[in-house]
Design an enzyme around this catalytic site. Structure first.
Site, short mmCIF file in Angstrom:
data_model
loop_
_atom_site.label_atom_id
_atom_site.label_comp_id
_atom_site.label_asym_id
_atom_site.label_seq_id
_atom_site.Cartn_x
_atom_site.Cartn_y
_atom_site.Cartn_z
N ARG A 1 -8.87 8.38 -2.24
CA ARG A 1 -9.65 9.12 -1.10
C ARG A 1 -11.45 9.82 -1.50
O ARG A 1 -10.67 10.93 -2.65
CB ARG A 1 -9.47 9.08 -0.04
CG ARG A 1 -8.62 8.57 1.29
CD ARG A 1 -8.23 9.00 2.07
NE ARG A 1 -9.26 9.35 3.19
CZ ARG A 1 -9.91 7.62 4.30
NH1 ARG A 1 -9.03 7.46 4.69
NH2 ARG A 1 -10.17 8.64 5.35
N HIS B 1 -5.50 4.10 -2.59
CA HIS B 1 -6.64 4.41 -1.91
C HIS B 1 -6.59 5.74 -1.97
O HIS B 1 -6.58 6.64 -1.77
CB HIS B 1 -6.79 3.86 -0.38
CG HIS B 1 -8.25 4.66 0.23
ND1 HIS B 1 -8.04 4.65 1.74
CD2 HIS B 1 -9.00 4.54 -0.72
CE1 HIS B 1 -9.82 5.14 1.98
NE2 HIS B 1 -10.02 5.01 0.54
N ARG C 1 -6.96 13.22 -0.46
CA ARG C 1 -5.83 13.91 0.66
C ARG C 1 -4.44 12.70 0.35
O ARG C 1 -3.61 13.83 0.97
CB ARG C 1 -6.37 13.00 1.78
CG ARG C 1 -5.77 11.99 3.11
CD ARG C 1 -6.23 12.00 4.08
NE ARG C 1 -7.60 12.52 3.98
CZ ARG C 1 -8.27 11.88 5.10
NH1 ARG C 1 -7.78 10.70 6.11
NH2 ARG C 1 -9.32 11.57 5.45
N HIS D 1 0.76 5.58 2.31
CA HIS D 1 2.04 6.88 2.29
C HIS D 1 2.80 7.41 1.89
O HIS D 1 3.34 8.70 2.15
CB HIS D 1 2.63 6.15 3.88
CG HIS D 1 1.63 5.46 5.13
ND1 HIS D 1 0.50 6.41 5.95
CD2 HIS D 1 1.11 4.48 5.34
CE1 HIS D 1 -0.62 5.66 6.14
NE2 HIS D 1 0.07 4.34 6.06
N GLU E 1 -11.10 -9.47 2.68
CA GLU E 1 -10.22 -8.52 3.10
C GLU E 1 -10.12 -8.37 4.84
O GLU E 1 -11.16 -7.76 5.24
CB GLU E 1 -9.10 -7.56 3.03
CG GLU E 1 -8.40 -7.18 3.65
CD GLU E 1 -7.44 -5.92 2.75
OE1 GLU E 1 -7.42 -5.55 1.52
OE2 GLU E 1 -6.60 -5.03 3.14
N GLU F 1 -8.69 0.72 -4.34
CA GLU F 1 -9.27 0.69 -3.05
C GLU F 1 -10.36 1.77 -2.45
O GLU F 1 -9.50 3.38 -3.21
CB GLU F 1 -8.48 1.59 -1.11
CG GLU F 1 -8.27 -0.19 -0.73
CD GLU F 1 -7.04 0.23 1.20
OE1 GLU F 1 -6.67 0.94 1.12
OE2 GLU F 1 -5.68 -0.37 0.92
N ASN G 1 0.72 -0.87 -0.02
CA ASN G 1 -0.44 -0.10 0.33
C ASN G 1 0.89 1.25 -0.38
O ASN G 1 1.70 1.06 0.93
CB ASN G 1 -0.83 0.03 1.48
CG ASN G 1 -1.94 0.81 1.07
OD1 ASN G 1 -1.43 2.06 1.14
ND2 ASN G 1 -3.40 0.73 2.30
N HIS H 1 -3.96 -4.13 7.53
CA HIS H 1 -4.02 -3.30 7.94
C HIS H 1 -3.13 -3.14 10.14
O HIS H 1 -3.13 -4.30 10.42
CB HIS H 1 -5.16 -3.06 8.47
CG HIS H 1 -5.63 -1.11 9.00
ND1 HIS H 1 -5.84 -0.64 8.78
CD2 HIS H 1 -5.26 -1.15 10.80
CE1 HIS H 1 -5.43 0.72 9.39
NE2 HIS H 1 -5.19 0.51 10.72
N THR I 1 -7.88 4.22 7.11
CA THR I 1 -9.48 3.03 7.28
C THR I 1 -9.69 2.65 8.97
O THR I 1 -8.90 1.24 8.80
CB THR I 1 -9.15 2.38 5.91
OG1 THR I 1 -9.06 3.31 5.72
CG2 THR I 1 -10.65 1.10 6.10
N1 PXP Z 1 -6.17 -2.93 3.93
C1 PXP Z 1 -6.65 -1.56 3.69
C2 PXP Z 1 -8.19 -1.71 3.02
C3 PXP Z 1 -6.04 -0.29 4.06
O1 PXP Z 1 -7.05 0.93 4.05
C4 PXP Z 1 -5.03 0.07 4.82
C5 PXP Z 1 -4.50 1.21 4.89
O2 PXP Z 1 -5.43 1.82 5.97
C6 PXP Z 1 -3.77 -0.98 4.94
C7 PXP Z 1 -4.49 -2.54 4.29
C8 PXP Z 1 -2.97 -0.80 4.80
O3 PXP Z 1 -3.01 -0.86 6.28
P1 PXP Z 1 -1.53 -0.05 6.74
O4 PXP Z 1 -0.92 0.49 6.48
O5 PXP Z 1 -1.68 -0.12 8.04
O6 PXP Z 1 -0.25 -1.08 6.54
#
Ligand code: PXP
Length: 246
Positions: A49, A47, A53, A10, A155, A74, A7, A196, A105
């Protein structure tokens, strides 16, 4: 083999901290995605949004054009996002809840509470050839409804497990919920992803959860990359993931 979806939100968050509203900026999430792929990641997750953002429309377009692995978009189940997805054609859409105030999320999608609108949205996306995942907490009612509304994947939200990781009793409870959720999903013919809050510390404990296909990991990889570089961070995670019993 357990797959890794990185992901990259960030990376975009860091860019927006300095370059919001400008044409260009660093770091470029698309470049980061290509580095992750070259290091062995099996897919890229972003993602888009409603408030844009972090990830921007042009990021997802460029990702679609440039990455060779799977693109997991996402998004919230809104008309705007469904139209974007149908146009973009990611390999898979993961439907997530979206509340403007949350940093990320935080909760799972309430499939039970929104089953009718979700069913319509999923049908439109599936008709466009896009696979569908729903991001849900390990709750049997949510899993059963996910199968009914036509998702192919769930997921599992591992946030509660990650939060409880350092408290043994709570962690065991969360583990049990995840194990039972994965078993139920598998019995219903759903494929199981998870994500997550996962990191190199809590990952091996999660390996008790059966039937997992892919983990989506963002924050810990991007954080670690500041210290060791993105290719190393991805390779470290992949090396750990090889221990998942398949
Ligand atoms: N899966 C989903 C659906 C998410 O929204 C996120 C990010 O919030 C992640 C996985 C990855 O989470 P993390 O950044 O905590 O690894």
């Amino acid at each position: 083999m357990l797959k890794l979806g990185v992901n990259i939100d960030h990376v975009a968050t860091l860019r927006q901290a300095r370059y919001a509203g400008r044409e260009r900026g660093e770091p470029d999430p698309v470049e980061a995605a290509l580095v992750c792929e070259a290091a062995g990641a099996h897919g890229i997750t972003a993602h888009l949004r409603e408030d844009r953002r972090h990830i921007l429309d042009r990021d997802v377009k460029k990702l679609r054009e440039s990455i060779k692995t799977r693109l997991n978009l996402e998004m919230a189940a809104t008309d705007e996002m469904v139209a974007i997805a149908i146009d973009l054609k990611p390999d898979i859409v993961c439907i997530v809840p979206e509340r403007r105030q949350e940093l990320t999320t935080e909760g799972g999608l309430d499939v039970v509470g929104q089953s009718e609108p979700l069913r319509g949205c999923i049908a439109r996306l599936r008709d466009a050839g896009i696979e569908i995942s729903v991001f849900i907490t390990p709750d049997p009612a949510q899993i059963e409804e996910s199968a009914r509304v036509g998702a192919q994947f769930i997921e599992l939200h591992t946030g509660a497990f990650a939060e409880a990781f350092h408290r043994k009793k709570e962690r065991q409870l969360e583990m049990q919920r995840l194990i039972e959720a994965a078993e139920l999903a598998h019995r219903l013919g759903l494929l199981v992803n998870a994500g997550h809050g996962l990191n190199t510390q809590n990952l091996s404990a999660l390996f008790q959860v059966p039937h997992m296909v892919e983990l989506n990991i963002g924050h810990s990889l991007i954080s670690r990359s500041i210290l060791v570089g993105l290719p190393t961070a991805v390779r470290e995670m992949l090396a750990l993931m090889q221990h998942y019993p398949s």
